[in-house]
Motif scaffolding. Structure first.
Motif, PDB file in Angstrom:
ATOM      1  N   UNK A 335       0.826  -1.207   0.000  1.00  0.00           N
ATOM      2  CA  UNK A 335       0.000   0.000   0.000  1.00  0.00           C
ATOM      3  C   UNK A 335       0.860   1.256   0.000  1.00  0.00           C
ATOM      4  N   UNK A 336       1.939   1.245   0.806  1.00  0.00           N
ATOM      5  CA  UNK A 336       2.828   2.404   0.829  1.00  0.00           C
ATOM      6  C   UNK A 336       3.476   2.626  -0.535  1.00  0.00           C
ATOM      7  N   UNK A 337       3.796   1.532  -1.223  1.00  0.00           N
ATOM      8  CA  UNK A 337       4.422   1.654  -2.545  1.00  0.00           C
ATOM      9  C   UNK A 337       3.466   2.240  -3.575  1.00  0.00           C
ATOM     10  N   UNK A 338       2.152   2.146  -3.314  1.00  0.00           N
ATOM     11  CA  UNK A 338       1.173   2.662  -4.275  1.00  0.00           C
ATOM     12  C   UNK A 338       0.948   4.163  -4.114  1.00  0.00           C
ATOM     13  N   UNK A 420      -7.154  -0.620  -2.502  1.00  0.00           N
ATOM     14  CA  UNK A 420      -6.371  -0.034  -3.583  1.00  0.00           C
ATOM     15  C   UNK A 420      -7.015  -0.255  -4.947  1.00  0.00           C
ATOM     16  N   UNK A 421      -7.883  -1.187  -5.068  1.00  0.00           N
ATOM     17  CA  UNK A 421      -8.490  -1.480  -6.363  1.00  0.00           C
ATOM     18  C   UNK A 421      -9.949  -1.057  -6.422  1.00  0.00           C
ATOM     19  N   UNK A 422     -10.452  -0.350  -5.401  1.00  0.00           N
ATOM     20  CA  UNK A 422     -11.828   0.120  -5.405  1.00  0.00           C
ATOM     21  C   UNK A 422     -11.858   1.520  -6.015  1.00  0.00           C
ATOM     22  N   UNK A 423     -12.075   1.579  -7.325  1.00  0.00           N
ATOM     23  CA  UNK A 423     -12.028   2.853  -8.041  1.00  0.00           C
ATOM     24  C   UNK A 423     -13.178   3.739  -7.575  1.00  0.00           C
ATOM     25  N   UNK A 424     -12.872   4.994  -7.306  1.00  0.00           N
ATOM     26  CA  UNK A 424     -13.892   5.932  -6.841  1.00  0.00           C
ATOM     27  C   UNK A 424     -14.911   6.209  -7.929  1.00  0.00           C
ATOM     28  N   UNK A 425     -16.158   6.457  -7.495  1.00  0.00           N
ATOM     29  CA  UNK A 425     -17.215   6.761  -8.442  1.00  0.00           C
ATOM     30  C   UNK A 425     -17.089   8.166  -9.017  1.00  0.00           C
ATOM     31  N   UNK A 426     -17.912   8.449 -10.032  1.00  0.00           N
ATOM     32  CA  UNK A 426     -17.849   9.749 -10.703  1.00  0.00           C
ATOM     33  C   UNK A 426     -18.181  10.883  -9.740  1.00  0.00           C
ATOM     34  N   UNK A 427     -19.139  10.654  -8.829  1.00  0.00           N
ATOM     35  CA  UNK A 427     -19.498  11.695  -7.866  1.00  0.00           C
ATOM     36  C   UNK A 427     -18.339  12.063  -6.959  1.00  0.00           C
TER      37      UNK A 427
END
Length: 505
Positions: A335-338, A420-427
């Protein structure tokens, strides 16, 4: 190489935009409609006046015509290098029946020059006294020429802001309003920046850097709550097993970063067979999933002992597959590397600012040449709209060039791989840019992102999201190139903008 290509392309486009604007002499031409033969008399006064720079002066347009004629003359005149403050209209009927309309325009010259005022269109409608057809038409009214002068002292050729001939001094432009607008803007920006800092400090004190609760602890807690509820209330077997299945599926999804809640039992088993996990028995998982499906969908009758056995099996599966300290440490290191570096975030911002400047800079240049406040407002509005909506298509051009993306969560070092793989929504992607709308808060937001351990700014905290490196691990960016690109963005935004302000105020 990508950064150099972007910088070279930006320089070429800026040269194409700025060079014609600085090299060309703006010559305006207007087609003069044919003047109809109607009894309309127009008089403009004073004739070729000498006005003083920065002082209020009156320009009168008198229109005389018969009573059966209606005329239409603009309230606001297209005057460049002048500020039109007020307009007064007076209409009077003469003893001979003629109509006299007087338009008095109060204007202030803001440029030291000899100016030919533009021609203005006068529209008219003549209603015939007999049964003839109504006539309409237009004619152009010449407003004449104005010399903007001042009071001079000294000898020689007068120059703006320097001594002039015959013991008088040149009247310089009054910049009080410009500084007033700038002062108000800086004051408002300071207030907004203070509120943003307060928001960050308040959230850091209230939340801190608490790591998320492990998925195994959440699942075991839910199992205990389900058992306690069943002991107190009369829970039907089908309802109990349905809730048990939800707990199992949510745990698998959170623990192994898979879409298990909406997946079918067959799809979950295929994933388990393709990707063996420590402590996760495919045989045991198949028995649990198919047994739960029989009760949920096939109305299979079962005894209380079987329900308790399913409950204990789910608990044992969670206990055997819970994350180990070594695996937890490895995930935290991943996670730190991301988390991107400040240079990567700055490069993404610089590219996005370049796109915004490509939209706003031409309008600022036109606003300066035409002394048009609407063009200046349009440029600012489009720039702000771009900064707000730049991430609406998942990633802005800057983040795409830097290999970054926006995900859910505001947690710090304890971030899980699933987060880390939960892409944020447009809102959320739009909401995080709301704090950039005042434009001047860019500096404050950059400071907050640079001082935060997770490279988060106030917009990220407000929208509960963060920027991380993509699956490819981000792009290698040269630090000097980033600062050069940011400097170009600042110059090509601020210089035309300030130039337009000096022409307007």
């Amino acid at each position: 190489m990508m950064g150099r290509s972007i910088l070279l392309g930006w320089l070429l486009l800026v040269f194409c935009l700025v060079a014609p604007a600085l090299a060309s002499d703006a010559k305006e031409s207007a087609e003069t409609p044919q003047v109809a033969d109607v009894p309309i008399v127009v008089d403009v006064s004073p004739k070729e006046p000498v006005w003083v720079l920065g002082k209020d002066h009156e320009l009168k347009v008198t229109i005389r015509h018969a009573a059966n004629i209606s005329t239409f003359f603009p309230i606001r005149l297209p005057l460049e290098n002048f500020i039109q403050k007020e307009v007064f209209e007076q209409q009077e009927t003469k003893p001979n029946g003629e109509i006299e309309r007087v338009f008095t325009y109060v204007v202030t010259p803001i440029r030291f020059d000899v100016t030919v005022l533009p021609s203005v269109e006068l529209s008219w409608v003549m209603r015939p006294e007999t049964g003839e057809e109504t006539l309409t038409g237009t004619r152009m009214v010449e407003l004449g020429r104005v010399r903007v002068d001042g009071a001079y002292t000294g000898d020689g050729v007068p120059e703006l802001g320097k001594p002039g001939p015959k013991g008088r001094s040149i009247v310089t432009r009054d910049d009080t309003r410009v500084f007033l607008v700038i002062a108000v803007g800086v004051g408002l920006a300071a207030v907004v920046l203070f509120l943003l800092l307060w928001l960050v400090l308040r959230r850091m004190v209230a939340v801190g850097e608490r790591p998320p609760i492990p998925a195994s602890e959440v699942a075991l807690r839910e199992l205990e709550n389900l058992k306690a509820r069943a002991d107190k209330e009369s829970v039907q077997n089908e309802e109990y097993v349905t809730r048990l299945s939800e707990i199992l599926r949510v745990y698998l999804g959170s623990r192994y970063d898979v879409e298990s809640v909406e997946a079918t039992s067959t799809e979950i088993l295929e994933w388990a067979e393709e990707s063996p996990k420590r402590g996760l028995s495919v045989l045991v998982l198949r028995q649990m999933l198919y047994g739960m499906d029989l009760i949920k969908f096939a109305a299979h009758t079962t005894m209380a002992d079987e329900i308790r056995h399913m409950h204990s099996e789910v608990g044992e599966l969670v206990d055997k597959t819970r994350i180990s300290p070594e695996e937890q440490a490895a995930q935290e290191l991943q996670a730190r590397a991301m988390i991107p570096t400040q240079v990567e975030r700055a490069f993404a911002l610089a590219v996005d600012l370049s796109v915004g400047c490509l939209v706003a800079t031409p309008l600022f240049l036109l606003a300066a040449m035409k002394a048009n406040v609407l063009l200046l407002s349009l440029g600012l509005g489009l720039f702000g709209l771009w900064m707000l909506l730049r991430d609406v298509l998942r990633r802005s051009p800057g983040k795409k060039a830097a290999g970054l993306e926006i995900i859910h969560g505001t947690i710090g070092a304890g971030v899980q791989r699933s987060t880390l793989r939960s892409v944020a929504g447009a809102g959320s992607r739009i909401a995080r840019n709301v704090t950039l709308l005042p434009i001047i808060t860019l500096l404050g937001e950059a400071f907050l992102a640079a001082t935060d351990k997770g490279q988060r700014r106030a917009g990220d905290l407000m929208a509960r999201c963060r920027v991380v490196r993509g699956r490819s691990g981000g792009e290698v960016v040269e630090q000097p190139l980033v600062w050069v690109l940011l400097a170009f963005d600042a110059v090509f935004f601020l210089v035309p903008f300030v130039w337009a302000l000096t022409k307007l105020f």
